[in-house]
Motif scaffolding. Structure first.
Motif, PDB file in Angstrom:
ATOM      1  N   ALA A 200       0.854  -1.184   0.000  1.00 19.84           N
ATOM      2  CA  ALA A 200       0.000   0.000   0.000  1.00 19.84           C
ATOM      3  C   ALA A 200       0.891   1.236   0.000  1.00 19.84           C
ATOM      4  O   ALA A 200       2.076   1.162   0.325  1.00 19.84           O
ATOM      5  N   ILE A 201       0.318   2.365  -0.367  1.00 13.58           N
ATOM      6  CA  ILE A 201       1.060   3.622  -0.492  1.00 13.58           C
ATOM      7  C   ILE A 201       1.089   4.371   0.844  1.00 13.58           C
ATOM      8  O   ILE A 201       0.052   4.543   1.486  1.00 13.58           O
TER       9      ILE A 201
ATOM     10  N   PRO B 172      -0.309  -1.954  14.654  1.00 16.09           N
ATOM     11  CA  PRO B 172       1.020  -1.408  14.938  1.00 16.09           C
ATOM     12  C   PRO B 172       0.959   0.086  15.266  1.00 16.09           C
ATOM     13  O   PRO B 172       0.055   0.793  14.812  1.00 16.09           O
ATOM     14  N   ALA B 173       1.931   0.535  16.052  1.00 15.19           N
ATOM     15  CA  ALA B 173       2.021   1.959  16.390  1.00 15.19           C
ATOM     16  C   ALA B 173       2.222   2.764  15.111  1.00 15.19           C
ATOM     17  O   ALA B 173       2.742   2.260  14.117  1.00 15.19           O
ATOM     18  N   GLY B 174       1.797   3.998  15.118  1.00 15.39           N
ATOM     19  CA  GLY B 174       2.015   4.871  13.971  1.00 15.39           C
ATOM     20  C   GLY B 174       0.832   4.964  13.031  1.00 15.39           C
ATOM     21  O   GLY B 174       0.875   5.721  12.058  1.00 15.39           O
ATOM     22  N   MET B 175      -0.229   4.226  13.299  1.00 13.09           N
ATOM     23  CA  MET B 175      -1.418   4.319  12.450  1.00 13.09           C
ATOM     24  C   MET B 175      -2.224   5.536  12.884  1.00 13.09           C
ATOM     25  O   MET B 175      -2.563   5.678  14.060  1.00 13.09           O
ATOM     26  N   ALA B 176      -2.508   6.439  11.954  1.00 14.90           N
ATOM     27  CA  ALA B 176      -3.287   7.638  12.270  1.00 14.90           C
ATOM     28  C   ALA B 176      -4.741   7.274  12.537  1.00 14.90           C
ATOM     29  O   ALA B 176      -5.415   7.936  13.309  1.00 14.90           O
ATOM     30  N   ALA B 177      -5.228   6.203  11.903  1.00 16.16           N
ATOM     31  CA  ALA B 177      -6.607   5.760  12.102  1.00 16.16           C
ATOM     32  C   ALA B 177      -6.718   4.277  11.768  1.00 16.16           C
ATOM     33  O   ALA B 177      -6.013   3.781  10.890  1.00 16.16           O
TER      34      ALA B 177
ATOM     35  N   PHE C 151      -7.412   1.699   7.283  1.00 20.51           N
ATOM     36  CA  PHE C 151      -6.303   2.357   7.956  1.00 20.51           C
ATOM     37  C   PHE C 151      -5.935   3.659   7.263  1.00 20.51           C
ATOM     38  O   PHE C 151      -6.061   3.772   6.045  1.00 20.51           O
ATOM     39  N   HIS C 152      -5.451   4.615   8.046  1.00 16.34           N
ATOM     40  CA  HIS C 152      -4.721   5.758   7.495  1.00 16.34           C
ATOM     41  C   HIS C 152      -3.265   5.396   7.762  1.00 16.34           C
ATOM     42  O   HIS C 152      -2.812   5.411   8.913  1.00 16.34           O
ATOM     43  N   LEU C 153      -2.551   5.038   6.715  1.00 17.25           N
ATOM     44  CA  LEU C 153      -1.201   4.502   6.845  1.00 17.25           C
ATOM     45  C   LEU C 153      -0.179   5.574   7.202  1.00 17.25           C
ATOM     46  O   LEU C 153      -0.350   6.752   6.865  1.00 17.25           O
ATOM     47  N   PRO C 154       0.903   5.163   7.872  1.00 15.05           N
ATOM     48  CA  PRO C 154       1.979   6.114   8.180  1.00 15.05           C
ATOM     49  C   PRO C 154       2.571   6.700   6.901  1.00 15.05           C
ATOM     50  O   PRO C 154       2.467   6.095   5.825  1.00 15.05           O
ATOM     51  N   LYS C 155       3.229   7.839   7.033  1.00 16.42           N
ATOM     52  CA  LYS C 155       3.835   8.502   5.868  1.00 16.42           C
ATOM     53  C   LYS C 155       5.192   7.916   5.511  1.00 16.42           C
ATOM     54  O   LYS C 155       5.751   8.236   4.470  1.00 16.42           O
ATOM     55  N   GLU C 156       5.736   7.068   6.381  1.00 11.77           N
ATOM     56  CA  GLU C 156       7.046   6.462   6.131  1.00 11.77           C
ATOM     57  C   GLU C 156       6.876   5.078   5.510  1.00 11.77           C
ATOM     58  O   GLU C 156       5.970   4.332   5.870  1.00 11.77           O
ATOM     59  N   ALA C 157       7.801   4.729   4.605  1.00 12.79           N
ATOM     60  CA  ALA C 157       7.804   3.398   4.004  1.00 12.79           C
ATOM     61  C   ALA C 157       8.311   2.387   5.032  1.00 12.79           C
ATOM     62  O   ALA C 157       9.034   2.739   5.964  1.00 12.79           O
ATOM     63  N   GLY C 158       7.923   1.151   4.866  1.00 15.00           N
ATOM     64  CA  GLY C 158       8.364   0.076   5.753  1.00 15.00           C
ATOM     65  C   GLY C 158       7.335  -1.035   5.760  1.00 15.00           C
ATOM     66  O   GLY C 158       6.331  -0.977   5.052  1.00 15.00           O
ATOM     67  N   THR C 159       7.564  -2.032   6.563  1.00 14.80           N
ATOM     68  CA  THR C 159       6.624  -3.150   6.673  1.00 14.80           C
ATOM     69  C   THR C 159       5.882  -3.056   7.992  1.00 14.80           C
ATOM     70  O   THR C 159       6.489  -2.871   9.046  1.00 14.80           O
TER      71      THR C 159
END
Length: 160
Positions: free
Chosen positions: A23-24, A53-58, A101-109
């Protein structure tokens, strides 16, 4: 040897998997957690608990007819820590449990440790790879790879 290979392949497959696999970053994305069958292929599933996981805005779970839904937070208004659906899914059937989810702005798994509770059994899909680890995990947590968006291509015919 064929039997052993089939047994290993079956054991290595996550019985709760996330879709899509990519996902983007920074986007809103519905992720479906698919329970492929009951515990040990014989015990009906009675609950699916997905840790966020931590870092999810929603994180907004989708209700399912016939299933109750519990949303866990550290305190009112705090980010969602886990979502649990409770119901009954026969061992020889599959189902899907979705969260927007509103995904974090940083790339990663992102890893979503998931516990599948069944009648008389529990399957913990909670293994997360550690740095430098090689080989397959026995009970891998569902995961989504967050990628950065591709830069927009320059428009043909637009000149400065």
């Amino acid at each position: 040897m064929t039997c052993a290979a089939l047994t290993f392949a079956g054991a290595a497959q996550a019985h709760v998997a996330a879709d899509p696999k990519q996902a983007i970053a920074g986007s809103y994305q519905a992720v479906v957690f698919r329970a492929g069958h009951g515990c040990n292929d014989v015990h009906a599933t009675t609950a699916i608990r997905v840790e966020i996981p931590a870092g999810m805005a929603a994180a907004r779970p989708q209700p399912k007819p016939g299933w109750s839904l519990q949303i866990e937070r550290a305190s009112p208004g705090a980010p969602v820590r886990a979502v649990t659906w409770t119901g009954l899914l026969p061992a020889d059937q599959f189902d899907e449990f979705a969260i927007l989810f509103h995904l974090p702005k940083e790339a990663g798994t992102l890893y979503f440790p998931t516990i599948q509770t069944c009648q008389g059994a529990v399957a913990r899909w909670t293994d997360i790879p550690q740095a430098g680890q090689t080989g397959r995990l026995e009970h891998p947590a569902p995961s989504v790879t967050v990628t950065t968006p591709e830069p927009a291509a320059p428009s043909a015919g637009h000149h400065h």
